[in-house]
Design a protein around this motif. Structure first.
Motif, PDB file in Angstrom:
ATOM      1  N   ASP A 172     -53.250 -10.580  29.851  1.00  0.00           N
ATOM      2  CA  ASP A 172     -53.272 -10.361  31.296  1.00  0.00           C
ATOM      3  C   ASP A 172     -54.106  -9.138  31.688  1.00  0.00           C
ATOM      4  OD1 ASP A 172     -51.574  -8.356  30.430  1.00  0.00           O
ATOM      5  OD2 ASP A 172     -49.871  -9.005  31.632  1.00  0.00           O
ATOM      6  N   GLU A 173     -54.727  -8.493  30.708  1.00  0.00           N
ATOM      7  CA  GLU A 173     -55.640  -7.390  31.005  1.00  0.00           C
ATOM      8  C   GLU A 173     -57.035  -7.895  31.381  1.00  0.00           C
ATOM      9  OE1 GLU A 173     -55.572  -4.364  28.010  1.00  0.00           O
ATOM     10  OE2 GLU A 173     -53.397  -4.491  27.836  1.00  0.00           O
ATOM     11  N   CYS A 174     -57.229  -9.205  31.358  1.00  0.00           N
ATOM     12  CA  CYS A 174     -58.501  -9.822  31.714  1.00  0.00           C
ATOM     13  C   CYS A 174     -58.884  -9.419  33.140  1.00  0.00           C
ATOM     14  CB  CYS A 174     -58.372 -11.343  31.625  1.00  0.00           C
ATOM     15  SG  CYS A 174     -59.815 -12.260  32.180  1.00  0.00           S
ATOM     16  N   ILE A 175     -60.156  -9.043  33.319  1.00  0.00           N
ATOM     17  CA  ILE A 175     -60.642  -8.631  34.644  1.00  0.00           C
ATOM     18  C   ILE A 175     -61.480  -9.725  35.310  1.00  0.00           C
ATOM     19  CG2 ILE A 175     -60.538  -6.157  34.128  1.00  0.00           C
ATOM     20  CD1 ILE A 175     -63.613  -6.303  33.624  1.00  0.00           C
ATOM     21  N   ASN A 176     -61.448 -10.937  34.755  1.00  0.00           N
ATOM     22  CA  ASN A 176     -62.182 -12.068  35.316  1.00  0.00           C
ATOM     23  C   ASN A 176     -63.663 -11.771  35.515  1.00  0.00           C
ATOM     24  OD1 ASN A 176     -60.025 -14.030  35.595  1.00  0.00           O
ATOM     25  ND2 ASN A 176     -59.187 -12.639  37.123  1.00  0.00           N
ATOM     26  N   CYS A 177     -64.268 -11.184  34.509  1.00  0.00           N
ATOM     27  CA  CYS A 177     -65.688 -10.797  34.621  1.00  0.00           C
ATOM     28  C   CYS A 177     -66.632 -11.975  34.374  1.00  0.00           C
ATOM     29  CB  CYS A 177     -65.999  -9.647  33.669  1.00  0.00           C
ATOM     30  SG  CYS A 177     -65.849 -10.088  31.917  1.00  0.00           S
ATOM     31  N   ASP A 178     -66.114 -13.077  33.887  1.00  0.00           N
ATOM     32  CA  ASP A 178     -66.888 -14.308  33.682  1.00  0.00           C
ATOM     33  C   ASP A 178     -67.867 -14.277  32.513  1.00  0.00           C
ATOM     34  OD1 ASP A 178     -65.681 -15.477  35.993  1.00  0.00           O
ATOM     35  OD2 ASP A 178     -67.157 -14.478  37.260  1.00  0.00           O
ATOM     36  N   VAL A 179     -67.797 -13.297  31.625  1.00  0.00           N
ATOM     37  CA  VAL A 179     -68.777 -13.266  30.539  1.00  0.00           C
ATOM     38  C   VAL A 179     -68.355 -14.092  29.326  1.00  0.00           C
ATOM     39  CG1 VAL A 179     -69.768 -11.059  31.226  1.00  0.00           C
ATOM     40  CG2 VAL A 179     -67.972 -11.098  29.523  1.00  0.00           C
ATOM     41  N   CYS A 180     -67.073 -14.324  29.120  1.00  0.00           N
ATOM     42  CA  CYS A 180     -66.621 -15.040  27.928  1.00  0.00           C
ATOM     43  C   CYS A 180     -66.833 -16.550  28.022  1.00  0.00           C
ATOM     44  CB  CYS A 180     -65.158 -14.736  27.634  1.00  0.00           C
ATOM     45  SG  CYS A 180     -64.003 -15.242  28.918  1.00  0.00           S
ATOM     46  N   GLU A 181     -66.575 -17.117  29.149  1.00  0.00           N
ATOM     47  CA  GLU A 181     -66.586 -18.579  29.304  1.00  0.00           C
ATOM     48  C   GLU A 181     -67.906 -19.224  28.872  1.00  0.00           C
ATOM     49  OE1 GLU A 181     -67.394 -22.333  31.143  1.00  0.00           O
ATOM     50  OE2 GLU A 181     -68.190 -20.458  31.945  1.00  0.00           O
ATOM     51  N   PRO A 182     -69.060 -18.746  29.312  1.00  0.00           N
ATOM     52  CA  PRO A 182     -70.301 -19.398  28.886  1.00  0.00           C
ATOM     53  C   PRO A 182     -70.655 -19.165  27.414  1.00  0.00           C
ATOM     54  CG  PRO A 182     -70.801 -17.531  30.297  1.00  0.00           C
ATOM     55  CD  PRO A 182     -69.306 -17.703  30.313  1.00  0.00           C
ATOM     56  N   GLU A 183     -70.010 -18.213  26.772  1.00  0.00           N
ATOM     57  CA  GLU A 183     -70.296 -17.911  25.363  1.00  0.00           C
ATOM     58  C   GLU A 183     -69.574 -18.840  24.396  1.00  0.00           C
ATOM     59  OE1 GLU A 183     -72.617 -15.759  24.351  1.00  0.00           O
ATOM     60  OE2 GLU A 183     -73.016 -15.381  26.469  1.00  0.00           O
ATOM     61  N   CYS A 184     -68.551 -19.542  24.860  1.00  0.00           N
ATOM     62  CA  CYS A 184     -67.742 -20.379  23.969  1.00  0.00           C
ATOM     63  C   CYS A 184     -68.476 -21.682  23.635  1.00  0.00           C
ATOM     64  CB  CYS A 184     -66.389 -20.693  24.609  1.00  0.00           C
ATOM     65  SG  CYS A 184     -65.334 -21.684  23.533  1.00  0.00           S
ATOM     66  N   PRO A 185     -68.830 -21.890  22.373  1.00  0.00           N
ATOM     67  CA  PRO A 185     -69.555 -23.101  21.995  1.00  0.00           C
ATOM     68  C   PRO A 185     -68.694 -24.368  22.037  1.00  0.00           C
ATOM     69  CG  PRO A 185     -69.014 -21.846  20.038  1.00  0.00           C
ATOM     70  CD  PRO A 185     -68.609 -21.005  21.229  1.00  0.00           C
ATOM     71  N   ASN A 186     -67.381 -24.210  22.086  1.00  0.00           N
ATOM     72  CA  ASN A 186     -66.478 -25.370  22.102  1.00  0.00           C
ATOM     73  C   ASN A 186     -65.944 -25.694  23.486  1.00  0.00           C
ATOM     74  OD1 ASN A 186     -66.643 -25.709  19.288  1.00  0.00           O
ATOM     75  ND2 ASN A 186     -65.075 -24.167  18.965  1.00  0.00           N
ATOM     76  N   GLY A 187     -66.286 -24.903  24.489  1.00  0.00           N
ATOM     77  CA  GLY A 187     -65.757 -25.147  25.837  1.00  0.00           C
ATOM     78  C   GLY A 187     -64.264 -24.891  25.917  1.00  0.00           C
TER      79      GLY A 187
END
Length: 86
Positions: A7-22
């Motif tokens: 829950d420390e996630c700041i919703n910066c959006d950098v992780c989602e596009p990096e995931c090769p498995n979606g």
């Protein structure tokens, strides 16, 4: 072991596009990782890409989804359609 986002996630959006498995998607309050799709980037990279780019270090091993490197490799092969029938 699959990963999860705290829950420390700041919703910066950098992780989602990096995931090769979606495996990463926006949850109600912060991003989440689907343990059925997470291989910790085994089969794609030597390190978990989401962990590498996370600016707040809120992506951790999920104690509820323990998997060995061999299990993660088999999951990768199944997800990528490379698994062979036994």
């Amino acid at each position: 072991m699959a990963l999860y986002i705290t829950d420390e996630c700041i919703n910066c959006d950098v992780c989602e596009p990096e995931c090769p498995n979606g495996a990463i998607s926006q949850g109600e309050e912060y991003y989440r990782i689907d343990p059925n799709l997470c291989t910790e980037c085994v089969g794609h990279f030597n390190t978990s890409q989401c962990v590498e780019v996370c600016p707040v270090d809120c992506i951790l091993p999920d104690p509820d989804h323990r998997e060995t490197k061999d299990q993660l490799q088999r999951k990768y092969l199944a997800l990528s359609g490379q698994a062979t029938a036994v």
